[in-house]
Design an enzyme around this catalytic site. Structure first.
Site, PDB file in Angstrom:
ATOM      1  N   SER A  64      -6.889 -11.008  20.389  1.00  0.00           N
ATOM      2  CA  SER A  64      -8.104 -10.794  21.185  1.00  0.00           C
ATOM      3  C   SER A  64      -7.897  -9.715  22.253  1.00  0.00           C
ATOM      4  O   SER A  64      -8.848  -9.071  22.672  1.00  0.00           O
ATOM      5  CB  SER A  64      -8.565 -12.102  21.824  1.00  0.00           C
ATOM      6  OG  SER A  64      -7.570 -12.624  22.664  1.00  0.00           O
ATOM      7  N   ASN A  76      -9.184  -2.082   8.659  1.00  0.00           N
ATOM      8  CA  ASN A  76      -9.732  -2.896   7.572  1.00  0.00           C
ATOM      9  C   ASN A  76     -10.300  -4.218   8.077  1.00  0.00           C
ATOM     10  O   ASN A  76     -10.535  -5.129   7.299  1.00  0.00           O
ATOM     11  CB  ASN A  76      -8.702  -3.130   6.473  1.00  0.00           C
ATOM     12  CG  ASN A  76      -7.439  -3.786   6.972  1.00  0.00           C
ATOM     13  OD1 ASN A  76      -7.211  -3.919   8.170  1.00  0.00           O
ATOM     14  ND2 ASN A  76      -6.580  -4.206   6.054  1.00  0.00           N
ATOM     15  N   ASP A  82      -1.382 -10.967  -0.186  1.00  0.00           N
ATOM     16  CA  ASP A  82      -1.209 -12.077  -1.126  1.00  0.00           C
ATOM     17  C   ASP A  82       0.264 -12.274  -1.474  1.00  0.00           C
ATOM     18  O   ASP A  82       1.118 -11.482  -1.076  1.00  0.00           O
ATOM     19  CB  ASP A  82      -2.087 -11.910  -2.366  1.00  0.00           C
ATOM     20  CG  ASP A  82      -1.676 -10.754  -3.265  1.00  0.00           C
ATOM     21  OD1 ASP A  82      -0.477 -10.395  -3.317  1.00  0.00           O
ATOM     22  OD2 ASP A  82      -2.554 -10.204  -3.936  1.00  0.00           O
ATOM     23  N   TYR A  85       2.852  -9.520  -2.803  1.00  0.00           N
ATOM     24  CA  TYR A  85       3.436  -8.497  -1.922  1.00  0.00           C
ATOM     25  C   TYR A  85       4.660  -9.118  -1.258  1.00  0.00           C
ATOM     26  O   TYR A  85       4.629  -9.531  -0.102  1.00  0.00           O
ATOM     27  CB  TYR A  85       2.391  -8.060  -0.881  1.00  0.00           C
ATOM     28  CG  TYR A  85       2.780  -6.831  -0.081  1.00  0.00           C
ATOM     29  CD1 TYR A  85       2.837  -5.576  -0.673  1.00  0.00           C
ATOM     30  CD2 TYR A  85       3.076  -6.935   1.268  1.00  0.00           C
ATOM     31  CE1 TYR A  85       3.167  -4.450   0.061  1.00  0.00           C
ATOM     32  CE2 TYR A  85       3.416  -5.812   2.013  1.00  0.00           C
ATOM     33  CZ  TYR A  85       3.461  -4.579   1.407  1.00  0.00           C
ATOM     34  OH  TYR A  85       3.793  -3.463   2.137  1.00  0.00           O
ATOM     35  N   PHE A  93       2.228  -4.030   7.699  1.00  0.00           N
ATOM     36  CA  PHE A  93       1.787  -2.979   8.615  1.00  0.00           C
ATOM     37  C   PHE A  93       0.456  -3.354   9.241  1.00  0.00           C
ATOM     38  O   PHE A  93      -0.315  -4.122   8.674  1.00  0.00           O
ATOM     39  CB  PHE A  93       1.621  -1.636   7.880  1.00  0.00           C
ATOM     40  CG  PHE A  93       2.910  -1.004   7.457  1.00  0.00           C
ATOM     41  CD1 PHE A  93       3.533  -0.057   8.254  1.00  0.00           C
ATOM     42  CD2 PHE A  93       3.516  -1.361   6.262  1.00  0.00           C
ATOM     43  CE1 PHE A  93       4.726   0.524   7.880  1.00  0.00           C
ATOM     44  CE2 PHE A  93       4.716  -0.785   5.866  1.00  0.00           C
ATOM     45  CZ  PHE A  93       5.320   0.155   6.673  1.00  0.00           C
TER      46      PHE A  93
END
Length: 144
Positions: A64, A76, A82, A85, A93
């Site tokens: 926040s 993004n 998931d 990876y 990152f």
């Protein structure tokens, strides 16, 4: 309790822990010093890779205070990592876009994550009506 294998890419960041025992979100830290000018984009390394349990994913969001403290937003909006990876070089990152000139130091807390079970398989059933009372449309709550 699920066990998660974690690899640290640096000793410069603190090891992961729950946020002061007050939340099930876990802070992630910048793994290198980053200087950004307004309008610049950078992938900020978080210094960790993990092997998530099968059927789970990590949701990564800004803290926040990230914008207030550093003037960056996550490009993004929410990152989803998931369980595939999970390789030795699959470092996490934070995709940052600077809205003002800023400097982020190694070990600064810039985002947080939680582990979520994948959504179950669902099937959609098309209908002509939902037969429920309308709430008033988009933005209808909290007017007063």
């Amino acid at each position: 309790m699920k066990e998660i294998k974690i690899k640290y890419f640096t000793d410069a960041i603190e090891k992961l822990t729950y946020i002061d025992g007050k939340s099930d979100w876990i802070d992630l830290r910048a793994a290198k010093d980053v200087t950004m000018k307004a309008g610049e984009f950078q992938l900020i390394p978080l210094g960790v890779a993990m092997e998530l349990p099968e059927g789970y994913e990590a949701h990564v969001v800004p803290r926040s205070s990230t914008y207030k403290n550093f003037g960056v937003i996550q490009t993004n909006s929410m990152g989803v990592i998931d369980e595939s990876y999970c390789g030795d070089d699959d470092q996490w990152f934070f995709p940052a876009y600077a809205l003002r000139d800023t400097k982020i130091q190694v070990n600064d807390r810039i985002c947080q994550f939680r582990i979520i079970k994948h959504q179950p398989v669902i099937q959609f059933h098309e209908v002509a009506e939902l037969a429920n009372e309308n709430r008033g449309g988009h933005g209808s709550t909290g007017k007063n």
